[in-house]
Design an enzyme around this catalytic site. Structure first.
Site, short mmCIF file in Angstrom:
data_model
loop_
_atom_site.label_atom_id
_atom_site.label_comp_id
_atom_site.label_asym_id
_atom_site.label_seq_id
_atom_site.Cartn_x
_atom_site.Cartn_y
_atom_site.Cartn_z
N ARG A 36 1.49 -11.39 4.82
CA ARG A 36 1.72 -10.35 3.81
C ARG A 36 1.84 -8.99 4.47
O ARG A 36 0.98 -8.58 5.27
CB ARG A 36 0.57 -10.34 2.81
N ARG A 77 -2.88 7.90 -9.27
CA ARG A 77 -3.88 8.35 -8.32
C ARG A 77 -4.40 9.73 -8.67
O ARG A 77 -3.75 10.50 -9.40
CB ARG A 77 -3.29 8.37 -6.89
N LYS A 221 2.41 -9.97 -9.87
CA LYS A 221 0.97 -9.78 -9.73
C LYS A 221 0.36 -9.47 -11.10
O LYS A 221 0.76 -8.52 -11.76
CB LYS A 221 0.69 -8.64 -8.75
N THR A 279 -7.85 -11.42 -3.52
CA THR A 279 -8.85 -10.35 -3.57
C THR A 279 -10.27 -10.84 -3.34
O THR A 279 -10.80 -11.66 -4.10
CB THR A 279 -8.80 -9.55 -4.89
#
Length: 475
Positions: A36, A77, A221, A279
Site C-alpha cells: 500500500r 483538518r 473505504k 486499522t
C-alpha cells in the site's frame, strides 16, 4: 483445508521503516502480498523510488505483488494555530471559522470553508481521532459557536470528523486527481477511495481511471457514517472494499464498530467482492516485538468473519519491527484458517456460465480431495469467482499477463503464477502445471481440477472443467 498455503492475504503499508530493495524483499519473504502506498504522506518522487524498488524486489523473489494506492480524499483538518497548538479546556466556548484566519484559544479554523455554516445545534465535532470533542451550540454571523466537552491539546492540521454532517464536497480533491494521474501512469493495481459517502463516488473514480487509460480496480473505504447507512448500494458500486476502522471508530459509536465490520464483510462475501480489514490489527508491534492477546484475537475474528485480506499500516511503514510483524501476522492467519469453514453461498450474485463452472470446480475439488484448482485465466475473472466460493483448496491462477497476476495477489486463496502464452489449451495447462510444480505447489500424482475457456484468449468465456493428475498426459 490444505495447510501448505495461507489463504488470507497481507497488505503492508510502505514507508521509511521498509524502504529499499533489500527491506522489501524481506517483507515479501515474510508474507507481504499487497503493498500500500499512502498518498496522504510523501512526494511523487519518493513514491516512485519505492515503487521501483518494490518491483525489483518482487521480480527477485519471483512473486507477483499487487500495489494499492490510497488516495487522501477530502479530509477536514484544523487550520493553522498560533504556536502550532492550542489547549482546549473542558467547558470553554470556542468559535469554528472557515475564513483562513490563524486560530487561538478562542477560535478554531477548519480547512473546509463551508463547514461551520453547515453545522447545527447539537452536532458533535471530533478532533484528534475522537479524543477531543466539541458540541455545537449556535450559529453566529461569521462563525459557529461550540462548547468543549472533552479537552486537550490540538495541533495544526490534525483531522476533524463531524459524524452525520454532509460536507458538500466531492470524494476527490485536486490533490487526489494529481495523485491519481501519477499512480495510473505507473501502473498500480488498485486505487482506494477515502471518505466515500455515496455510490456515485466509486462510479466517478472508475470513470476517471478509464479516462486515464488505467485498469486499476476501485477499493471503496468504509469510514463515514453516511457510507454505513448506504452499505448495500456502496458495496455494489465497488470493485473491492476496505473496512477502514480508524475513522469508522470516530464516526460511529465505538461499540458499533465490531458489528458493522461483521455486517460489511458478510455483504461482501455474499456478493463475491474482495474485502480488506484494516486499522490497528497489530498496532502495538509498531513499538513492541510481540502483539497483545487482544490484537491476535482481533485478527482471528476477522478471518472467521470472512475477510480476504488484513492490512498493516504504521506497523510496517514506520514501526520498529516491520519484518517481524508480517511474520507474526502470517502465523496468526495460518492458525485462524484451521478454524475456517470453507464454502460461501453467493446468494445475491446473478449466476452466469463462469460462476456455474466455478461453483462446480469448487464442489468437485472438495469431493475428490484434490490438491488444488488450476485456473487458466486471461483477465482474472475465473480465479476471482473461484475465490468468492471459498474453496477448500488453493486456487492456482495461471495467466500470461503480469498485471493480471499482480491484481490476483489480493483475493482470498489465490496463488497467481505468470505462465507463457500457448496456442492450445493442452499446452497452456501443461505449462501452468510445470510452473506450479516448480513452485512446490503440486507434485506428480496429485489430483487437481482445471478450469479454462475455449477459445483461448477470450474474456468471460470459462466453459471447461477437467480433473487432471499431475504428471500424466493432458487432454
Amino acid at each position: 483445508m490444505n495447510p501448505r498455503v495461507r489463504r488470507v492475504k497481507i497488505v503492508c503499508t510502505l514507508g521509511p521503516a521498509c524502504a529499499g530493495e533489500d527491506s522489501l524483499r524481506a517483507l515479501i519473504r515474510a508474507g507481504m502480498d499487497v503493498a500500500r502506498i499512502n498518498l496522504s504522506h510523501g512526494s511523487h518522487a519518493g513514491h516512485l523510488r519505492m515503487l521501483r524498488d518494490l518491483r525489483r524486489a518482487a521480480r527477485a523473489e519471483s512473486k507477483p505483488v499487487a500495489v494499492l494506492a490510497d488516495l487522501q480524499g477530502p479530509r477536514v483538518r484544523v487550520g493553522d494555530l498560533v504556536g502550532g497548538a492550542i489547549d482546549l479546556m473542558p467547558g470553554a466556548i470556542i468559535r469554528l471559522v472557515g475564513d483562513g484566519r490563524v486560530g487561538d484559544a478562542s477560535t478554531l479554523p477548519v480547512s473546509v470553508p463551508s463547514l461551520p455554516a453547515q453545522l447545527r445545534e447539537g452536532d458533535r465535532v471530533l478532533l484528534v481521532d475522537g479524543t477531543r470533542t466539541l458540541r455545537v451550540l449556535r450559529q453566529l454571523k461569521d462563525a459557529t459557536e461550540a462548547i468543549v466537552e472533552i479537552g486537550g491539546v490540538v495541533r495544526s492540521h490534525q483531522g476533524i470528523n463531524v459524524p452525520g454532517c454532509p460536507l458538500g464536497i466531492g470524494a476527490t480533491t485536486p490533490k487526489d486527481l494529481d495523485d491519481l494521474a501519477f499512480v495510473i501512469r505507473h501502473g498500480v493495481d488498485y486505487v482506494a477511495l477515502s471518505f466515500v459517502s455515496a455510490p456515485g463516488d466509486a462510479i466517478d473514480l472508475r470513470e476517471k481511471i478509464r479516462e486515464l487509460s488505467g485498469r486499476a480496480r476501485v477499493v471503496v473505504k468504509f469510514e463515514l457514517a453516511a457510507a454505513v447507512a448506504q452499505m448495500d448500494e456502496i458495496v455494489d458500486s465497488a470493485d473491492d472494499v476496505m473496512v477502514a476502522r480508524g475513522d469508522m471508530g470516530v464516526e460511529l459509536p465505538i461499540e458499533e464498530v465490531p458489528a458493522t465490520q461483521k455486517r460489511l464483510i458478510a455483504r461482501c462475501n455474499a456478493r463475491g467482492k474482495p474485502v480488506i480489514t484494516a486499522t490497528q490489527m497489530l498496532q502495538s508491534m509498531t513499538e513492541q516485538p510481540v502483539p497483545t492477546r487482544a490484537e491476535a484475537t482481533d485478527v482471528v475474528n476477522s478471518v472467521l468473519d470472512g475477510t480476504d485480506a488484513v492490512m498493516l499500516s504504521g506497523e510496517t511503514a514506520v514501526g520498529r519491527h516491520p519484518v517481524r510483524v508480517v511474520e507474526t501476522m502470517a502465523r496468526i492467519l495460518c492458525a485462524a484458517e484451521r478454524l475456517f469453514v470453507a464454502g460461501v453461498n453467493l446468494g445475491q450474485h446473478a449466476p452466469d456460465a463462469t460462476d456455474a463452472v466455478a461453483q462446480a470446480a469448487v464442489e468437485l475439488a472438495r469431493d475428490l480431495d484434490a490438491r488444488a484448482i488450476l485456473a487458466l485465466t486471461e483477465t482474472g475473472g475465473t480465479a476471482r469467482r473461484l475465490s468468492a466460493h471459498r474453496p477448500s483448496v488453493p486456487v492456482i491462477a495461471a495467466t500470461p499477463r503480469q498485471e493480471i497476476a499482480r491484481s490476483l495477489a489480493l483475493p482470498w486463496g489465490i496463488i497467481p503464477l505468470v505462465s507463457l502464452r500457448r496456442r492450445t489449451t493442452g499446452a497452456l495447462a501443461s505449462a501452468a502445471i510445470d510452473a506450479a510444480r516448480a513452485a512446490g505447489l503440486v507434485d506428480d500424482g496429485d489430483r487437481i481440477v482445471v478450469t479454462a475457456g475455449l477459445p483461448l484468449g477470450g474474456a468471460g468465456s470459462t466453459n471447461l472443467l477437467k480433473v487432471q493428475t499431475v504428471g500424466q498426459p493432458i487432454f
